[in-house]
Design a protein around this motif. Structure first.
Motif, short mmCIF file in Angstrom:
data_model
loop_
_atom_site.label_atom_id
_atom_site.label_comp_id
_atom_site.label_asym_id
_atom_site.label_seq_id
_atom_site.Cartn_x
_atom_site.Cartn_y
_atom_site.Cartn_z
N ASN A 169 0.82 -1.21 0.00
CA ASN A 169 0.00 0.00 0.00
C ASN A 169 0.86 1.26 0.00
OD1 ASN A 169 -3.11 -0.29 0.23
ND2 ASN A 169 -2.24 -2.05 1.32
N LEU A 170 2.00 1.22 0.64
CA LEU A 170 2.92 2.36 0.59
C LEU A 170 3.42 2.57 -0.84
CD1 LEU A 170 4.88 1.74 3.89
CD2 LEU A 170 3.67 3.86 3.31
N ALA A 171 3.79 1.47 -1.51
CA ALA A 171 4.26 1.58 -2.89
C ALA A 171 3.17 2.18 -3.78
CB ALA A 171 4.69 0.21 -3.41
N ILE A 218 11.88 2.60 -5.02
CA ILE A 218 11.17 1.56 -5.77
C ILE A 218 12.17 0.64 -6.47
CG2 ILE A 218 9.67 1.18 -7.78
CD1 ILE A 218 8.16 2.00 -5.21
N ASP A 219 13.25 1.21 -7.00
CA ASP A 219 14.29 0.40 -7.63
C ASP A 219 14.92 -0.57 -6.64
OD1 ASP A 219 13.96 1.35 -10.22
OD2 ASP A 219 15.48 2.91 -10.00
N LYS A 220 15.09 -0.13 -5.40
CA LYS A 220 15.63 -1.03 -4.36
C LYS A 220 14.69 -2.21 -4.14
CE LYS A 220 18.31 2.34 -1.76
NZ LYS A 220 18.48 3.05 -0.49
N ILE A 221 13.40 -1.91 -4.11
CA ILE A 221 12.40 -2.98 -3.94
C ILE A 221 12.46 -3.95 -5.12
CG2 ILE A 221 9.90 -3.45 -3.91
CD1 ILE A 221 10.83 -2.25 -1.30
N LEU A 222 12.53 -3.40 -6.32
CA LEU A 222 12.54 -4.24 -7.52
C LEU A 222 13.79 -5.10 -7.63
CD1 LEU A 222 11.04 -1.71 -10.08
CD2 LEU A 222 9.92 -3.74 -9.13
N ASN A 223 14.91 -4.60 -7.11
CA ASN A 223 16.17 -5.34 -7.22
C ASN A 223 16.44 -6.28 -6.06
OD1 ASN A 223 16.90 -4.16 -9.69
ND2 ASN A 223 17.61 -2.32 -8.65
N ASN A 282 5.23 -6.46 -8.04
CA ASN A 282 4.24 -6.09 -9.05
C ASN A 282 3.73 -4.67 -8.81
OD1 ASN A 282 2.42 -6.55 -11.26
ND2 ASN A 282 0.81 -6.88 -9.75
N GLU A 283 3.40 -4.35 -7.56
CA GLU A 283 2.92 -3.00 -7.25
C GLU A 283 4.03 -1.97 -7.43
OE1 GLU A 283 0.34 -0.34 -7.03
OE2 GLU A 283 -0.39 -2.35 -6.61
N LYS A 288 4.30 -1.09 -11.07
CA LYS A 288 3.23 -0.17 -11.47
C LYS A 288 3.54 1.25 -11.01
CE LYS A 288 -0.44 -3.59 -10.98
NZ LYS A 288 -1.65 -3.91 -10.21
N THR A 289 4.03 1.37 -9.78
CA THR A 289 4.36 2.69 -9.24
C THR A 289 5.46 3.35 -10.06
OG1 THR A 289 3.63 2.16 -7.01
CG2 THR A 289 5.29 3.88 -7.21
N LYS A 290 6.49 2.58 -10.37
CA LYS A 290 7.57 3.14 -11.16
C LYS A 290 7.06 3.61 -12.52
CE LYS A 290 12.24 2.50 -12.78
NZ LYS A 290 13.44 1.66 -12.79
#
Length: 109
Positions: free
Chosen positions: A54-56, A75-80, A90-91, A94-96
């Motif tokens: 929900n934060l993302a 967001i890149d940290k989360i994705l990596n 996935n979220e 979308k945010t990025k």
């Protein structure tokens, strides 16, 4: 905002639904001073996935924020991160997309 909403988001003793409701407040009130704290919570692996997801999603609403670059970096940290759940990734994706493509692109999910 800092006196009411941020404490409700960070309070582990509250129900998840109350915490998520507080997070969603920032979709309407794009309070840029809260972005660093929201990012900090997003990157906190101790937080439940539902909170982080929900934060993302909420941070995706800050597409005109001066702190947009900071959000994209988080967001890149989360994705990596290989340990990030598929649901959160996935979220985050979308945010990025919302932050880099723009809010009015018809192809944004």
């Amino acid at each position: 905002i800092f006196d009411e909403v941020i404490p409700s988001i960070t309070n582990d003793s509250l129900k998840l639904s109350k915490r998520i409701s507080g997070i969603r407040t920032f979709r309407n009130y794009k309070f840029s001073d809260a972005v660093p704290r929201l990012i900090e919570l997003l990157l906190d692996e101790k937080q439940p996935d539902s909170i982080r997801t929900n934060l993302a999603e909420t941070l995706g609403w800050f597409n005109f924020s001066i702190k947009r670059g900071d959000i994209i970096a988080a967001i890149d940290k989360i994705l990596n991160d290989k340990l990030t759940s598929a649901f959160l990734k996935n979220e985050a994706l979308k945010t990025k997309s919302r932050l880099t493509t723009g809010a009015n692109d018809v192809m944004i999910p």
